[in-house]
Design an enzyme around this catalytic site. Structure first.
Site: not given
Ligand code: ADP
Ligand code: TRP
Length: 323
Positions: A111, A190, A193
């Site tokens: 991240k 994949k 969202k």
């Protein structure tokens, strides 16, 4: 009976990748194990900073699980922040967690590498997750591959605590199902969202149609035989078919004359009818939020009762219960 525990973050609407990759499996476990299932809203805070969105997402995640078949009579089902005791255990475990253990965690490092501002919550995320697992003396934790390292942190901390203070925690086992294929999205990556390639479970028919029609297929002419195993449309459609129907569709691919647009039309109907009963329950829960809230209140009570003896034992062992 084994205690199986898992959580899902309430960070947006659920898509069919979430359903076939995680939720369906959890719902099946309720018949064969002592299932603990929760909405990880504290965890979602590490990446979501809008209060109303988190609150709405939490409610909708609960309604979705119930609509999809989670039975609160067979499980312990709650919202993480309704059992704030988990934060006390997080602190106790934090004090046993070497910095290096967290610094090595890929999900944090990834991240940061993607430019997401690193807050302390994101860094400490695995400790809270360990507390979720250990507070309920979980035997087995089914997770996706991306969570494997977090499970190792939970095991490390359980062993460390047991060595320092005596046998307290069950050392949990990860259950990582390599068989569960990654469900592809409409573009073949994949389904996620975050990629704009998702087919959502609870949606209206025009939106569903639009998503399915956008599934990317190759340019093989209609009359030519086609390979189902390299076809994204097939990979999604097969999820909604039984063994015989799958074989029949494969046959149509292989003999030629198949039009992708026909399969897409069939897929729209398949998705629409498969989720029809769930959609009806979803609409019911959205119209009757009090029912969901009552279920969550009872779930929180059950979860708190299950957590209490462990937390009392921990407080005694570490010296917080000093009287
Ligand atoms: P998203 O990628 O849409 O943000 P999450 O990371 O919140 O989804 O995933 C929630 C759960 O759903 C996890 O257990 C994850 O393993 C599962 N999941 C998400 N996307 C897929 C997919 N495309 N195929 C299989 N499982 C998935
Ligand atoms: N970190 C998990 C995810 O993003 C969600 C989660 C939080 C969890 N606490 C947990 C999963 C405890 C299993 C056990 O998918």
């Amino acid at each position: 009976m084994k205690r199986i525990l898992s959580g899902i973050q309430p960070s947006g609407a659920f898509h069919i990748g979430n359903y076939f990759g995680m939720m369906q499996k959890m719902i099946q476990y309720q018949d064969e194990s002592d299932l603990f299932c929760f909405i990880a809203n504290y965890h979602a805070m590490t990446s979501l900073s809008e209060g109303p969105a988190l609150a709405r997402g939490t409610f909708e995640a609960a309604a979705a699980f119930l609509a999809l078949g989670l039975d609160p009579a067979k499980t312990t089902f709650w919202v993480q922040s309704d059992v704030p005791e988990v934060q006390e255990l997080t602190w106790v475990l934090s004090s046993l967690t070497p910095m290096g253990l967290l610094e090595r965690c890929h999900s944090y490092k990834d991240k940061v590498a993607r430019g997401i501002a690193a807050n302390h919550g994101l860094f400490a995320y695995p400790v809270l997750m360990a507390a979720d697992i250990l507070l309920f003396q979980s035997d087995v934790v089914p997770v996706g591959k991306d969570q494997k390292q977090h499970l190792e942190v939970a095991r490390d901390l359980a062993i460390k605590f047991n060595n320092a203070f005596g046998d307290t925690f069950v050392v949990p086992e990860a259950e990582i199902d390599d068989e569960v294929a990654v469900i592809p999205g409409t573009d073949g990556q994949k389904m996620s969202k975050s990629y704009g390639n998702a087919i959502y479970i609870f949606t209206d028919k025009p939106t569903l149609k639009k998503a399915v029609m956008a599934i990317v297929t190759d340019a093989t002419p209609v009359e030519a035989p086609k390979d189902p195993d390299t076809c994204n449309l097939y990979a999604i459609t097969r999820l909604f078919l039984g063994a015989e129907e799958r074989a029949a569709l494969r046959e149509r691919y292989q003999t030629g004359g198949l039009k992708y647009s026909d399969v897409k039309k069939e897929l729209i109907e398949l998705i629409w009818t498969t989720f029809a009963p769930h959609r009806e329950r979803w609409d019911h829960y959205l119209a009757n939020p009090g029912e969901v809230l009552r279920i969550l209140e009872e779930g929180a009570e059950k979860a708190r009762a299950a957590a209490a003896p462990t937390l009392a034992d921990v407080r005694k062992r570490v010296g917080l219960a000093y009287r």
